[in-house]
Design a protein around this motif. Sequence first.
Motif, PDB file in Angstrom:
ATOM      1  N   GLN A   1       0.847  -1.208   0.000  1.00 51.79           N
ATOM      2  CA  GLN A   1       0.000   0.000   0.000  1.00 51.79           C
ATOM      3  C   GLN A   1       0.874   1.245   0.000  1.00 51.79           C
ATOM      4  O   GLN A   1       0.574   2.241  -0.659  1.00 51.79           O
ATOM      5  CB  GLN A   1      -0.924  -0.001   1.224  1.00 51.79           C
ATOM      6  CG  GLN A   1      -1.994  -1.065   1.159  1.00 51.79           C
ATOM      7  CD  GLN A   1      -2.915  -1.042   2.377  1.00 51.79           C
ATOM      8  OE1 GLN A   1      -2.540  -0.545   3.440  1.00 51.79           O
ATOM      9  NE2 GLN A   1      -4.111  -1.592   2.216  1.00 51.79           N
ATOM     10  N   GLU A   2       1.967   1.170   0.752  1.00 54.14           N
ATOM     11  CA  GLU A   2       2.904   2.302   0.853  1.00 54.14           C
ATOM     12  C   GLU A   2       3.487   2.627  -0.536  1.00 54.14           C
ATOM     13  O   GLU A   2       3.527   3.791  -0.947  1.00 54.14           O
ATOM     14  CB  GLU A   2       4.040   1.914   1.817  1.00 54.14           C
ATOM     15  CG  GLU A   2       5.128   2.941   1.965  1.00 54.14           C
ATOM     16  CD  GLU A   2       4.812   3.945   3.046  1.00 54.14           C
ATOM     17  OE1 GLU A   2       4.304   3.528   4.090  1.00 54.14           O
ATOM     18  OE2 GLU A   2       5.076   5.142   2.834  1.00 54.14           O
ATOM     19  N   ALA A   3       3.911   1.588  -1.245  1.00 59.65           N
ATOM     20  CA  ALA A   3       4.549   1.789  -2.558  1.00 59.65           C
ATOM     21  C   ALA A   3       3.552   2.352  -3.571  1.00 59.65           C
ATOM     22  O   ALA A   3       3.880   3.262  -4.335  1.00 59.65           O
ATOM     23  CB  ALA A   3       5.135   0.479  -3.058  1.00 59.65           C
ATOM     24  N   LEU A   4       2.329   1.801  -3.572  1.00 57.32           N
ATOM     25  CA  LEU A   4       1.323   2.316  -4.510  1.00 57.32           C
ATOM     26  C   LEU A   4       0.964   3.763  -4.170  1.00 57.32           C
ATOM     27  O   LEU A   4       0.834   4.609  -5.049  1.00 57.32           O
ATOM     28  CB  LEU A   4       0.063   1.438  -4.477  1.00 57.32           C
ATOM     29  CG  LEU A   4      -1.079   1.896  -5.384  1.00 57.32           C
ATOM     30  CD1 LEU A   4      -0.628   1.987  -6.843  1.00 57.32           C
ATOM     31  CD2 LEU A   4      -2.287   0.968  -5.258  1.00 57.32           C
ATOM     32  N   GLY A   5       0.843   4.025  -2.867  1.00 58.42           N
ATOM     33  CA  GLY A   5       0.546   5.397  -2.432  1.00 58.42           C
ATOM     34  C   GLY A   5       1.611   6.368  -2.906  1.00 58.42           C
ATOM     35  O   GLY A   5       1.309   7.448  -3.413  1.00 58.42           O
ATOM     36  N   ARG A   6       2.877   5.952  -2.764  1.00 63.23           N
ATOM     37  CA  ARG A   6       3.988   6.813  -3.180  1.00 63.23           C
ATOM     38  C   ARG A   6       3.932   7.045  -4.705  1.00 63.23           C
ATOM     39  O   ARG A   6       4.171   8.140  -5.189  1.00 63.23           O
ATOM     40  CB  ARG A   6       5.318   6.178  -2.786  1.00 63.23           C
ATOM     41  CG  ARG A   6       6.397   7.206  -2.462  1.00 63.23           C
ATOM     42  CD  ARG A   6       7.700   6.581  -1.996  1.00 63.23           C
ATOM     43  NE  ARG A   6       7.546   5.667  -0.879  1.00 63.23           N
ATOM     44  CZ  ARG A   6       7.876   4.370  -0.905  1.00 63.23           C
ATOM     45  NH1 ARG A   6       8.366   3.838  -1.994  1.00 63.23           N
ATOM     46  NH2 ARG A   6       7.715   3.613   0.152  1.00 63.23           N
ATOM     47  N   ALA A   7       3.559   5.992  -5.433  1.00 63.88           N
ATOM     48  CA  ALA A   7       3.527   6.094  -6.901  1.00 63.88           C
ATOM     49  C   ALA A   7       2.456   7.067  -7.392  1.00 63.88           C
ATOM     50  O   ALA A   7       2.637   7.709  -8.426  1.00 63.88           O
ATOM     51  CB  ALA A   7       3.288   4.712  -7.497  1.00 63.88           C
ATOM     52  N   VAL A   8       1.345   7.152  -6.663  1.00 67.04           N
ATOM     53  CA  VAL A   8       0.270   8.037  -7.134  1.00 67.04           C
ATOM     54  C   VAL A   8       0.120   9.288  -6.255  1.00 67.04           C
ATOM     55  O   VAL A   8      -0.807  10.078  -6.446  1.00 67.04           O
ATOM     56  CB  VAL A   8      -1.089   7.282  -7.231  1.00 67.04           C
ATOM     57  CG1 VAL A   8      -1.022   6.207  -8.285  1.00 67.04           C
ATOM     58  CG2 VAL A   8      -1.503   6.709  -5.887  1.00 67.04           C
ATOM     59  N   GLY A   9       1.015   9.466  -5.285  1.00 68.89           N
ATOM     60  CA  GLY A   9       1.052  10.717  -4.512  1.00 68.89           C
ATOM     61  C   GLY A   9       0.065  10.817  -3.368  1.00 68.89           C
ATOM     62  O   GLY A   9      -0.386  11.912  -3.033  1.00 68.89           O
ATOM     63  N   VAL A  10      -0.289   9.660  -2.773  1.00 71.65           N
ATOM     64  CA  VAL A  10      -1.166   9.708  -1.589  1.00 71.65           C
ATOM     65  C   VAL A  10      -0.578   8.842  -0.474  1.00 71.65           C
ATOM     66  O   VAL A  10       0.402   8.120  -0.679  1.00 71.65           O
ATOM     67  CB  VAL A  10      -2.607   9.233  -1.910  1.00 71.65           C
ATOM     68  CG1 VAL A  10      -3.285  10.153  -2.905  1.00 71.65           C
ATOM     69  CG2 VAL A  10      -2.623   7.797  -2.398  1.00 71.65           C
ATOM     70  N   SER A  11      -1.199   8.897   0.689  1.00 73.28           N
ATOM     71  CA  SER A  11      -0.677   8.148   1.834  1.00 73.28           C
ATOM     72  C   SER A  11      -1.119   6.682   1.793  1.00 73.28           C
ATOM     73  O   SER A  11      -2.062   6.322   1.071  1.00 73.28           O
ATOM     74  CB  SER A  11      -1.179   8.787   3.132  1.00 73.28           C
ATOM     75  OG  SER A  11      -2.580   8.623   3.240  1.00 73.28           O
TER      76      SER A  11
END
Lengths: 65, 141
Positions: A16-26
């Motif tokens: 979840q952290e990696a996907l969040g970082r990829a799209v700019g959310v937490s």
Amino acid sequence: MESRVKELRQDAGLSQEALGRAVGVSRQTINSLEKGRYDPSLRLAVALARHFRLSVEEIFDVDAP
Amino acid sequence: MSTHPKRGPLGVSWLNVVFAAALLIAGVLVAVLSARGLAFGLVLCALAVIQFGAAWWAVHRSDNDLARINALEYADERERQVARAGLAAVGAVALIGSLALVVVGFVLDDARVPLEAIAPWSVLVLYGTWGIANWVAAKRM
């Protein structure tokens, strides 16, 4: 709103952290999306669609009650 | 897609920089100008430091969305939406509380409740409402 975010994320082997970082959310926002508690903005929905190379409607079931 | 607003000193939002500066200035003014306000002025100055420190911690050290929301350091659109719901609840409670005070003032003509007695409780109730509303909104969203 129901979505395929969790399934797509797991298929891509992302946290979840990696996907969040990829799209700019937490991480918490990805978690909320996966649980259907949070409806994303158009900007975030498009960012997720671009990330997974799908259309927005292939990820989010906008017709679900 | 970065949703972070422009940051001020040490990566803290300008909103928190302004809040901390306002608290600090208020603290110094109260401590210097008020005859019996030295202790309260020092408390305000301490609050300014704590508030800025909490904001810095929320940005750089915390992985907790509620900590960021309470510190006004939103990481993304969902946190901003949670914050709006929390602040809306504070507004509703403030409106109802103010109305209740007006009604009490009219009903009890000779009621002499000093502002000094009401203001701290109002602040406490509104801060409490804010914290609870943020927590509820973050759980639901």
